[in-house]
Design a protein around this motif. Sequence first.
Motif, short mmCIF file in Angstrom:
data_model
loop_
_atom_site.label_atom_id
_atom_site.label_comp_id
_atom_site.label_asym_id
_atom_site.label_seq_id
_atom_site.Cartn_x
_atom_site.Cartn_y
_atom_site.Cartn_z
N LYS A 190 0.82 -1.21 0.00
CA LYS A 190 0.00 0.00 0.00
C LYS A 190 0.86 1.26 0.00
CE LYS A 190 -4.29 -1.67 2.13
NZ LYS A 190 -5.23 -1.48 3.26
N PHE A 191 1.94 1.23 0.77
CA PHE A 191 2.79 2.41 0.85
C PHE A 191 3.51 2.66 -0.48
CE2 PHE A 191 6.69 4.51 2.90
CZ PHE A 191 6.12 5.76 2.80
N MET A 192 4.01 1.61 -1.09
CA MET A 192 4.69 1.76 -2.37
C MET A 192 3.70 2.20 -3.46
SD MET A 192 7.44 -1.38 -2.33
CE MET A 192 8.42 -0.73 -3.69
N GLU A 193 2.47 1.74 -3.36
CA GLU A 193 1.44 2.20 -4.30
C GLU A 193 1.16 3.69 -4.11
OE1 GLU A 193 -3.30 1.31 -5.25
OE2 GLU A 193 -2.12 -0.12 -4.08
N ALA A 194 1.14 4.14 -2.84
CA ALA A 194 0.93 5.56 -2.56
C ALA A 194 2.09 6.40 -3.10
CB ALA A 194 0.79 5.77 -1.05
N ILE A 195 3.31 5.89 -2.96
CA ILE A 195 4.48 6.60 -3.48
C ILE A 195 4.39 6.73 -5.00
CG2 ILE A 195 6.99 6.50 -3.76
CD1 ILE A 195 7.07 4.99 -1.08
N GLN A 196 4.04 5.63 -5.65
CA GLN A 196 3.93 5.65 -7.12
C GLN A 196 2.84 6.61 -7.58
OE1 GLN A 196 3.56 1.30 -7.68
NE2 GLN A 196 5.37 1.43 -8.97
N ASN A 197 1.74 6.66 -6.84
CA ASN A 197 0.66 7.58 -7.19
C ASN A 197 1.12 9.03 -7.08
OD1 ASN A 197 -2.15 8.34 -7.73
ND2 ASN A 197 -2.24 8.92 -5.58
N LEU A 248 3.35 9.83 -9.99
CA LEU A 248 2.58 10.03 -11.22
C LEU A 248 1.96 11.42 -11.26
CD1 LEU A 248 1.34 8.90 -13.83
CD2 LEU A 248 -0.54 7.98 -12.45
N ILE A 249 1.39 11.85 -10.14
CA ILE A 249 0.76 13.17 -10.08
C ILE A 249 1.79 14.27 -10.26
CG2 ILE A 249 -0.35 14.78 -8.47
CD1 ILE A 249 -2.03 12.45 -7.47
N GLU A 250 2.95 14.13 -9.63
CA GLU A 250 3.99 15.15 -9.76
C GLU A 250 4.53 15.21 -11.19
OE1 GLU A 250 5.49 17.36 -6.69
OE2 GLU A 250 3.39 17.12 -7.27
N LYS A 251 4.66 14.06 -11.83
CA LYS A 251 5.13 14.06 -13.22
C LYS A 251 4.11 14.73 -14.14
CE LYS A 251 8.05 9.94 -12.88
NZ LYS A 251 8.23 8.51 -13.28
N GLU A 252 2.84 14.46 -13.90
CA GLU A 252 1.80 15.10 -14.72
C GLU A 252 1.80 16.61 -14.52
OE1 GLU A 252 -1.76 13.17 -13.49
OE2 GLU A 252 -1.47 11.40 -14.78
N ASN A 253 1.93 17.04 -13.27
CA ASN A 253 1.96 18.48 -12.99
C ASN A 253 3.23 19.14 -13.52
OD1 ASN A 253 -0.52 19.16 -11.45
ND2 ASN A 253 0.24 17.63 -10.03
N ARG A 254 4.33 18.39 -13.50
CA ARG A 254 5.56 18.93 -14.07
C ARG A 254 5.39 19.16 -15.57
NH1 ARG A 254 10.78 15.15 -13.93
NH2 ARG A 254 9.36 13.94 -15.25
N ALA A 255 4.76 18.21 -16.24
CA ALA A 255 4.53 18.36 -17.68
C ALA A 255 3.63 19.56 -17.97
CB ALA A 255 3.92 17.08 -18.24
N LYS A 256 2.58 19.74 -17.15
CA LYS A 256 1.68 20.87 -17.35
C LYS A 256 2.40 22.20 -17.10
CE LYS A 256 -2.50 18.31 -16.06
NZ LYS A 256 -3.58 18.18 -15.04
N SER A 257 3.25 22.23 -16.08
CA SER A 257 3.99 23.46 -15.78
C SER A 257 4.97 23.79 -16.90
CB SER A 257 4.75 23.30 -14.45
OG SER A 257 3.84 23.25 -13.37
#
Length: 285
Positions: free
Chosen positions: A118-125, A128-137
């Motif tokens: 569960k913790f590793m899944e939370a880290i991966q999530n 993913l969100i930070e990578k998406e926001n980095r691309a948008k920025s």
Amino acid sequence: MSRDRLAASRAHRSQTMEMSNLVSTSPAGGSSSLFLSEVANIQDGIRHYNENVSRISVLRSQLLNEPNAEGSEQLDSLAEENRNLSQDLKGRIQRLAQQPQGQDAELRRNQIALLQSKFMEAIQNYQLIEKENRAKSRQRVERQLKIVKPDATPEEVAAAFEGGDEQIFAQALTTSTRYGESRAAYREVQGRQEDLRKMEQTLAELAQLFIDMGTLIEQQEAVITAVEDTARDVEGNTEKALQHTSEATDHARSYRKGRWICFFISLFVVCVLALVLGLVFGTKK
């Protein structure tokens, strides 16, 4: 409302840290009830971590369209809280994995494996969100740069991402017919650059955290394998010992049986001799 949520978040973090300290000072390998209680607390911590990630995602989307100081402060606070919370969760999971195991070893292994997953899944999530926001920025920075300099080259766009865009903007602002708009775009790009640096830092930390958790799992699997190998060796040696004991018992029984047979044969021989001697001496008389 946002400040109330921030205060509640800090209170939850304080409570989590206190629980972590209590567990870290409790005897290792405690009862199953204490173990399961800590598992439940860690699960709560992971849920709170995921909630923070969701709020970070919402704030980033809002700030992408309408940058403001209050939103940036909340974002930094949530990111810092998750940074501390992730280290706390990693340490608590690691301490659980290092506790001595007894009769409930399988239960503990299953629960720890679930927490790790569960913790590793939370880290991966979060990654993913930070990578998406980095691309948008990055896309936003590129659009703002195009306002100032429509013919910007890919190299100049890349320089804007890295913060080496002062000369580009200085030249563009002197020739731009939309000075005010260009100046606003320049200020926004500067703000985006700081956001990008923070996101890169967060992604690097998450990558290292994921590696640390993977290493912990590998170490735990190695320990489990060693324990299982030892258990198999003990079982094999026990079976051999039982086999040798059974063989020794059979030999002992055979030996005792042989002694009784020899005894009865000897007794029979003595009786026969006595009978023969009795007949011989009785006839002579």
